[in-house]
Design a protein around this motif. Structure first.
Motif, PDB file in Angstrom:
ATOM      1  N   THR A 248      -1.545  20.078  34.761  1.00 29.64           N
ATOM      2  CA  THR A 248      -2.551  19.501  33.881  1.00 29.64           C
ATOM      3  C   THR A 248      -1.981  19.252  32.500  1.00 29.64           C
ATOM      4  O   THR A 248      -1.323  20.120  31.918  1.00 29.64           O
ATOM      5  N   ASN A 249      -2.220  18.064  31.984  1.00 24.63           N
ATOM      6  CA  ASN A 249      -1.907  17.756  30.591  1.00 24.63           C
ATOM      7  C   ASN A 249      -3.055  18.292  29.741  1.00 24.63           C
ATOM      8  O   ASN A 249      -4.140  17.702  29.702  1.00 24.63           O
ATOM      9  N   LEU A 250      -2.831  19.437  29.099  1.00 26.30           N
ATOM     10  CA  LEU A 250      -3.897  20.075  28.334  1.00 26.30           C
ATOM     11  C   LEU A 250      -4.270  19.279  27.094  1.00 26.30           C
ATOM     12  O   LEU A 250      -5.337  19.475  26.520  1.00 26.30           O
ATOM     13  N   THR A 251      -3.398  18.367  26.695  1.00 24.23           N
ATOM     14  CA  THR A 251      -3.658  17.546  25.515  1.00 24.23           C
ATOM     15  C   THR A 251      -4.607  16.396  25.817  1.00 24.23           C
ATOM     16  O   THR A 251      -5.493  16.077  25.019  1.00 24.23           O
ATOM     17  N   THR A 252      -4.450  15.770  27.002  1.00 18.87           N
ATOM     18  CA  THR A 252      -5.237  14.578  27.332  1.00 18.87           C
ATOM     19  C   THR A 252      -6.251  14.803  28.454  1.00 18.87           C
ATOM     20  O   THR A 252      -7.184  14.014  28.602  1.00 18.87           O
ATOM     21  N   GLY A 253      -6.050  15.813  29.275  1.00 19.75           N
ATOM     22  CA  GLY A 253      -6.926  16.034  30.420  1.00 19.75           C
ATOM     23  C   GLY A 253      -6.448  15.376  31.701  1.00 19.75           C
ATOM     24  O   GLY A 253      -7.039  15.587  32.763  1.00 19.75           O
ATOM     25  N   ASP A 254      -5.393  14.567  31.635  1.00 22.77           N
ATOM     26  CA  ASP A 254      -4.821  13.985  32.849  1.00 22.77           C
ATOM     27  C   ASP A 254      -4.211  15.103  33.693  1.00 22.77           C
ATOM     28  O   ASP A 254      -3.825  16.163  33.176  1.00 22.77           O
ATOM     29  N   LYS A 255      -4.083  14.858  35.005  1.00 26.13           N
ATOM     30  CA  LYS A 255      -3.494  15.889  35.852  1.00 26.13           C
ATOM     31  C   LYS A 255      -2.846  15.283  37.086  1.00 26.13           C
ATOM     32  O   LYS A 255      -3.205  14.175  37.531  1.00 26.13           O
ATOM     33  N   ALA A 256      -1.894  16.004  37.641  1.00 22.81           N
ATOM     34  CA  ALA A 256      -1.300  15.681  38.935  1.00 22.81           C
ATOM     35  C   ALA A 256      -1.742  16.748  39.918  1.00 22.81           C
ATOM     36  O   ALA A 256      -1.617  17.941  39.641  1.00 22.81           O
ATOM     37  N   VAL A 257      -2.277  16.319  41.057  1.00 27.95           N
ATOM     38  CA  VAL A 257      -2.711  17.239  42.105  1.00 27.95           C
ATOM     39  C   VAL A 257      -1.932  16.875  43.368  1.00 27.95           C
ATOM     40  O   VAL A 257      -2.122  15.797  43.931  1.00 27.95           O
ATOM     41  N   LEU A 258      -1.059  17.775  43.791  1.00 26.34           N
ATOM     42  CA  LEU A 258      -0.184  17.512  44.926  1.00 26.34           C
ATOM     43  C   LEU A 258      -0.397  18.574  45.997  1.00 26.34           C
ATOM     44  O   LEU A 258      -0.457  19.772  45.692  1.00 26.34           O
ATOM     45  N   TYR A 259      -0.507  18.134  47.238  1.00 28.87           N
ATOM     46  CA  TYR A 259      -0.795  19.034  48.344  1.00 28.87           C
ATOM     47  C   TYR A 259       0.452  19.245  49.191  1.00 28.87           C
ATOM     48  O   TYR A 259       1.046  18.291  49.704  1.00 28.87           O
ATOM     49  N   PHE A 260       0.862  20.502  49.321  1.00 30.30           N
ATOM     50  CA  PHE A 260       1.987  20.882  50.172  1.00 30.30           C
ATOM     51  C   PHE A 260       1.442  21.107  51.583  1.00 30.30           C
ATOM     52  O   PHE A 260       0.646  22.021  51.811  1.00 30.30           O
ATOM     53  N   GLN A 261       1.879  20.277  52.517  1.00 29.18           N
ATOM     54  CA  GLN A 261       1.395  20.396  53.879  1.00 29.18           C
ATOM     55  C   GLN A 261       1.889  21.697  54.512  1.00 29.18           C
ATOM     56  O   GLN A 261       3.048  22.077  54.343  1.00 29.18           O
TER      57      GLN A 261
END
Length: 456
Positions: A248-261
């Protein structure tokens, strides 16, 4: 403990390929015959079927050794065994947990690129790929040594980075780390929590990882997935990390959510990672896909998560070449951080490289490694008795305990903060002229602060 005979094993593995209707009963018979309790996964993660029977009967120990180990360990099923069990040195690798923390710096150039990048979503592509890159090294199944309280690890001569880690607590085991170059700072407080399940071990990363990109002061927060170590006693030991990784980019609120199978039967889905970079309103902007043991790629996407027309999948990270037939499955970078090539001038006496048990194991002397490990652990207990008799509490040298307590998916965590004193120490050492010709290998390992104080 009874061991299944060859015919019983053949019955199980034949059943696995004869139809789904027989699968459940076959699994039940195999598990009960092998260990005498339910809930153990027997799997060949490499994907082949022909050697499945052989894999189920292989282990890291001889038959009598694993029987003895199982008798010792079965009473801990369901428990956190992070620091309550003494393990045989033959399952260790010649590296400590502090050094393993430094392996996250191998592909630090990705954080450099994130800092240089103006696109906020591509920043997360680079940064999350950096976080994924270490999982190739984490698939090693050898156990690193637990650090002695007050032990440290220093690393220089890589990407302009100064890296420092310190063992700040023994019960519970906690480590703190700080790294910095011209593009970023990296700060971590780590406290592992485990759950022993018999032939497997669940590892929960109760930690806080923060990266600050210097150009714009952007702060990134990482929550990794849990890890499962499979076939600890029976079968080929292997590691999987199913679940979500969130950066999570705590400055902007953007985030990457990645799922490990999760790895399925015969290796189906193993290594695969998929997900998206989202903006602050949770709209997908970039899709990411790949394998954590090979490479990661990205492509712009629409609000439905579908690739945008006239765009293509581009690779952002690829695993580096590795040594062939390495005894401990080390990468070239692992060998580098385990050597004195990355050590600064006048290495701290508390550095992991100086541990005699680690060095003996590296040289292949298991007997001496075990004796040295026991000696260090006894000295640690003696120091604790001395400290308590004097009414003192252990205080880390390079990190301070803050009043912050952060929540993680696996429990609350006290936060340690880098205090900057190491920069002062290193500047003083580097400016002195009395250390020319000092052989760092000759320094005696000395993390003790009480009863046998360090000379540093």
């Amino acid at each position: 403990m009874d061991t299944p005979n060859k015919n019983e094993s053949k019955g199980f593995f034949a059943a696995m390929t004869s139809g789904l209707s027989m699968f459940s009963n076959a699994m039940h018979r195999s598990v009960n015959g092998l260990l005498g309790y339910e809930g153990v996964e027997v799997i060949n993660p490499e994907g082949g079927k022909d050697d499945a029977e052989e894999e189920a009967q292989r282990g890291r120990w001889k038959q009598e050794e694993r029987d003895s180990y199982w008798k010792m360990m079965h009473k801990y099923i369901g428990s956190d065994v992070t620091s309550m069990v003494t393990l045989p040195v033959l399952i260790f690798e010649p590296m400590t947990m502090l050094q393993k923390m430094a392996e996250l710096m191998e592909y630090s150039y990705l954080l450099d690129r994130a800092d240089e990048c103006k696109d906020p979503y591509m920043r997360l592509v680079y940064a999350s790929s950096w976080a994924i890159s270490v999982y190739f090294a984490y698939q090693r199944t050898w156990k690193p040594f637990n650090p002695i309280l007050g032990e440290t690890y220093e690393m220089v001569n890589h990407g302009g980075i100064t890296f420092l880690a310190e063992q700040v607590s023994h019960h519970p085991p906690m480590s703190a780390g700080h790294a910095e170059n011209e593009h970023f700072t990296y700060d971590v407080t780590s406290k592992l929590k485990t759950k022993f399940l018999g032939n497997s071990l669940d590892v929960y990363p109760v930690g806080r990882t923060r990266v600050t990109l210097k150009r714009d002061g952007v702060v990134l927060d990482l929550v990794p997935p849990p890890t499962k170590v499979n076939n600890l006693i029976f079968g080929r030991t292997w590691v999987d990390s199913p679940g979500e990784m969130i950066m999570t980019n705590l400055t902007t609120g953007d985030k990457a959510v990645l799922y490990f199978q999760p790895c399925g039967w015969f290796g189906a889905g193993r290594y695969e990672v998929d997900g998206y970079v989202y903006n602050a309103t949770e709209e997908p902007k970039i899709l990411m896909t790949g394998k954590w043991n090979e490479s990661m790629s990205y492509q712009p996407c629409d609000l439905e998560g579908e690739p945008l027309p006239n765009t293509e999948l581009k690779e952002v990270w690829h695993v580096a070449d590795v040594p062939a037939d390495d005894k401990f499955d080390y990468t070239h970078f692992a060998h580098k951080i385990n050597s004195f090539d990355t050590a600064p001038r006048k290495l701290l006496a508390s550095d992991s490289r100086l541990r005699p048990d680690r060095y003996a194991l590296k040289m292949g002397d298991l007997s001496k490694a075990g004796a040295e490990k026991s000696s260090l652990e006894e000295r640690q207990r003696a120091e604790k008795r001395t400290r308590e008799a004097q009414g003192h509490e252990f205080t880390p040298r390079w990190f301070d305990l803050t009043e912050d307590v952060t929540s993680t998916p696996w429990g609350d965590l006290e936060i340690y903060q880098y205090n900057g004193k190491y920069n002062e120490h290193r500047a003083s050492v580097d400016s002195s002229g009395d250390i020319a010709g000092v052989d760092v290998k000759s320094i005696e390992f000395n993390p003790w602060q009480y009863g046998n104080s360090s000379t540093e």
